[in-house]
Design a protein around this motif. Structure first.
Motif, PDB file in Angstrom:
ATOM      1  N   ALA A 148     -22.256 -43.781 -42.622  1.00 16.01           N
ATOM      2  CA  ALA A 148     -21.454 -42.866 -41.809  1.00 16.01           C
ATOM      3  C   ALA A 148     -22.260 -42.339 -40.633  1.00 16.01           C
ATOM      4  CB  ALA A 148     -20.946 -41.719 -42.681  1.00 16.01           C
ATOM      5  N   LYS A 149     -23.504 -41.967 -40.878  1.00 13.27           N
ATOM      6  CA  LYS A 149     -24.340 -41.390 -39.827  1.00 13.27           C
ATOM      7  C   LYS A 149     -24.802 -42.435 -38.832  1.00 13.27           C
ATOM      8  CE  LYS A 149     -26.962 -38.363 -37.691  1.00 13.27           C
ATOM      9  NZ  LYS A 149     -27.232 -39.225 -36.521  1.00 13.27           N
TER      10      LYS A 149
ATOM     11  N   ARG B 117     -28.381 -46.949 -31.493  1.00  9.47           N
ATOM     12  CA  ARG B 117     -29.772 -46.498 -31.318  1.00  9.47           C
ATOM     13  C   ARG B 117     -29.852 -44.971 -31.370  1.00  9.47           C
ATOM     14  NH1 ARG B 117     -33.624 -50.126 -29.986  1.00  9.47           N
ATOM     15  NH2 ARG B 117     -33.037 -52.182 -29.205  1.00  9.47           N
ATOM     16  N   ALA B 118     -28.896 -44.312 -30.735  1.00 14.94           N
ATOM     17  CA  ALA B 118     -28.891 -42.848 -30.767  1.00 14.94           C
ATOM     18  C   ALA B 118     -28.681 -42.328 -32.181  1.00 14.94           C
ATOM     19  CB  ALA B 118     -27.804 -42.312 -29.837  1.00 14.94           C
ATOM     20  N   ASN B 119     -27.954 -43.097 -32.999  1.00 14.23           N
ATOM     21  CA  ASN B 119     -27.704 -42.703 -34.389  1.00 14.23           C
ATOM     22  C   ASN B 119     -28.877 -43.032 -35.316  1.00 14.23           C
ATOM     23  OD1 ASN B 119     -25.179 -41.836 -33.599  1.00 14.23           O
ATOM     24  ND2 ASN B 119     -24.103 -43.639 -34.386  1.00 14.23           N
TER      25      ASN B 119
ATOM     26  N   GLN C 157     -16.083 -35.566 -51.201  1.00 19.42           N
ATOM     27  CA  GLN C 157     -16.880 -34.862 -50.202  1.00 19.42           C
ATOM     28  C   GLN C 157     -16.750 -35.583 -48.868  1.00 19.42           C
ATOM     29  OE1 GLN C 157     -21.029 -34.560 -51.152  1.00 19.42           O
ATOM     30  NE2 GLN C 157     -21.582 -33.562 -49.246  1.00 19.42           N
ATOM     31  N   ASN C 158     -16.435 -34.865 -47.824  1.00 24.39           N
ATOM     32  CA  ASN C 158     -16.411 -35.416 -46.475  1.00 24.39           C
ATOM     33  C   ASN C 158     -17.615 -34.888 -45.708  1.00 24.39           C
ATOM     34  OD1 ASN C 158     -14.063 -37.120 -46.107  1.00 24.39           O
ATOM     35  ND2 ASN C 158     -12.855 -35.291 -46.530  1.00 24.39           N
ATOM     36  N   TYR C 159     -18.401 -35.808 -45.169  1.00 29.26           N
ATOM     37  CA  TYR C 159     -19.599 -35.415 -44.447  1.00 29.26           C
ATOM     38  C   TYR C 159     -19.241 -35.066 -43.008  1.00 29.26           C
ATOM     39  CZ  TYR C 159     -21.948 -37.725 -48.355  1.00 29.26           C
ATOM     40  OH  TYR C 159     -22.376 -38.105 -49.600  1.00 29.26           O
ATOM     41  N   GLU C 160     -19.640 -33.901 -42.576  1.00 25.86           N
ATOM     42  CA  GLU C 160     -19.497 -33.509 -41.181  1.00 25.86           C
ATOM     43  C   GLU C 160     -20.851 -33.722 -40.506  1.00 25.86           C
ATOM     44  OE1 GLU C 160     -16.797 -32.678 -39.658  1.00 25.86           O
ATOM     45  OE2 GLU C 160     -15.500 -32.613 -41.441  1.00 25.86           O
TER      46      GLU C 160
END
Length: 365
Positions: free
Chosen positions: A28-29, A271-273, A156-159
């Motif tokens: 996700a991230k 790349r930013a992630n 659980q939903n990750y913000e």
């Protein structure tokens, strides 16, 4: 004679991983996937847990064992580490394609069966490919729930602050096999699923100063499914295929290519992630400029992001490969954009790619 087997495209890819919850967070991230569904104790499943992730048309399942008695998952992880356990085709008729494959020599794993609940039903069957990978035939036309019976919305939903990556669909799935297995598996797909061999790279076609490999690309007749198959070829040092087979302990899925409509935007976001990619030397882009190729993208942007470009046949291909995403140097992702009808696989980039992989191998000793 070509026979229509009702293959509509890729459906899902399932990974077995040590901790599905933690890996789901990383997907996700880093890759911008949304966590859509969940199976676990809260849904009545006591042996394993699975997370369903989706980014546009890409669906990934992440499955981990909850008990040592969940032998299918624990045995796979003990031998192979995190990796692809199965992937699925979306098909019109599970029975028709399964029994066609069986009549033509497929290795059966699970015969056609129906899983249903109050929201409808899903039909599935599977055959074996490579050592421990299942190819699933799936039809969910008459299911109105979340992906599959028993799946529920995530508990659980990750913000998180993550950039959208614009990854659209699976482009191809690559298998690495042992010496003298490439032709056998290519013939297996041709005979059991009426695939065709599209490309063949023989001795000397894919090599560097130190290592080499052989490769065949098989595909469905309508080109919706594309499966490159690689095997080692003798060289001065251990090739990436040999390293995969040694570290994975067998034949299996080496990488999956995810297609983007704007690879510059996708790679910049990835790349930013925090996604790590193989590095490409500046000399590659100096040579690219000398070729005076006709592409829409600015070569300076490609160089800044490390994106490879290859002109072959119609159109051109843009691609970049991540470093291995797990602890073992086995599975990785490719990000790809096909421009102007390109159907190739970056043959002109192979030397630069393999030299980058060899540099990474060198860092691992």
């Amino acid at each position: 004679m070509s026979q229509d087997l009702g293959i509509r495209g890729y459906d899902f890819v399932e990974f077995y991983v040590g901790s599905a919850k933690m890996v789901a967070y990383w997907y996700a991230k880093a890759f911008g996937f949304q966590i859509k569904g969940y199976i676990g104790p809260e849904t009545g499943e006591r042996q394993k847990t699975s997370y369903l992730l989706q980014n546009n048309n890409i669906k990934i399942l992440l499955t981990s064992p909850l008990q040592p008695s969940c032998a299918d998952v624990t045995d796979f992880l003990k031998q192979h580490g995190d990796g692809v356990r199965r992937w699925a085709m979306d098909v019109e008729s599970v029975e028709d394609i399964y029994y066609y494959a069986l009549r033509n020599g497929a290795i059966p794993i699970c015969s056609p069966h129906r899983i249903e609940d109050k929201k409808g039903y899903v039909d599935q069957a599977s055959i074996r490919i490579y050592d421990d990978v299942d190819l699933v035939f799936r039809n969910s036309d008459y299911f109105e729930g979340l992906f599959h019976p028993q799946f529920d919305h995530p508990i659980q939903n990750y913000e998180m602050n993550t950039q959208a990556t614009g990854l659209m669909q699976v482009d191809h799935i690559v298998g690495n096999v042992r010496v003298n297995e490439m032709n056998r598996w290519a013939q297996y797909f041709e005979q059991t699923l009426n695939f065709e061999t599209f490309l063949y790279f023989g001795p000397g076609d894919i090599s560097t100063q130190y290592s080499a490999l052989l490769s065949k690309v098989v595909r469905s007749r309508d080109q919706k499914i594309k499966l490159p198959i690689n095997e080692p070829y003798p060289g001065l040092k251990k090739s990436q295929i040999e390293e995969f087979i040694q570290e994975y302990h067998g034949s299996g899925i080496q990488h999956i290519a995810l297609a983007s409509n704007n690879i510059i935007s996708s790679i910049r976001a990835l790349r930013a992630n925090g996604v790590e990619f193989l590095s490409v030397p500046d000399t590659y882009y100096e040579n690219l400029r000398k070729r005076d190729i006709d592409i829409e993208e600015n070569i300076a942007d490609l160089q800044d992001l490390g994106i490879l470009c290859d002109i072959e046949g119609e159109g051109y291909l843009l691609q970049l490969f991540t470093k291995p995403i797990g602890d073992r140097p086995t599975f990785f992702f490719e990000v790809i954009q096909r421009c102007g009808g390109s159907q190739g696989f970056g043959h002109g980039n192979f030397q630069a790619l393999f030299e980058a992989i060899e540099r990474d191998q060198g860092r691992r000793g």
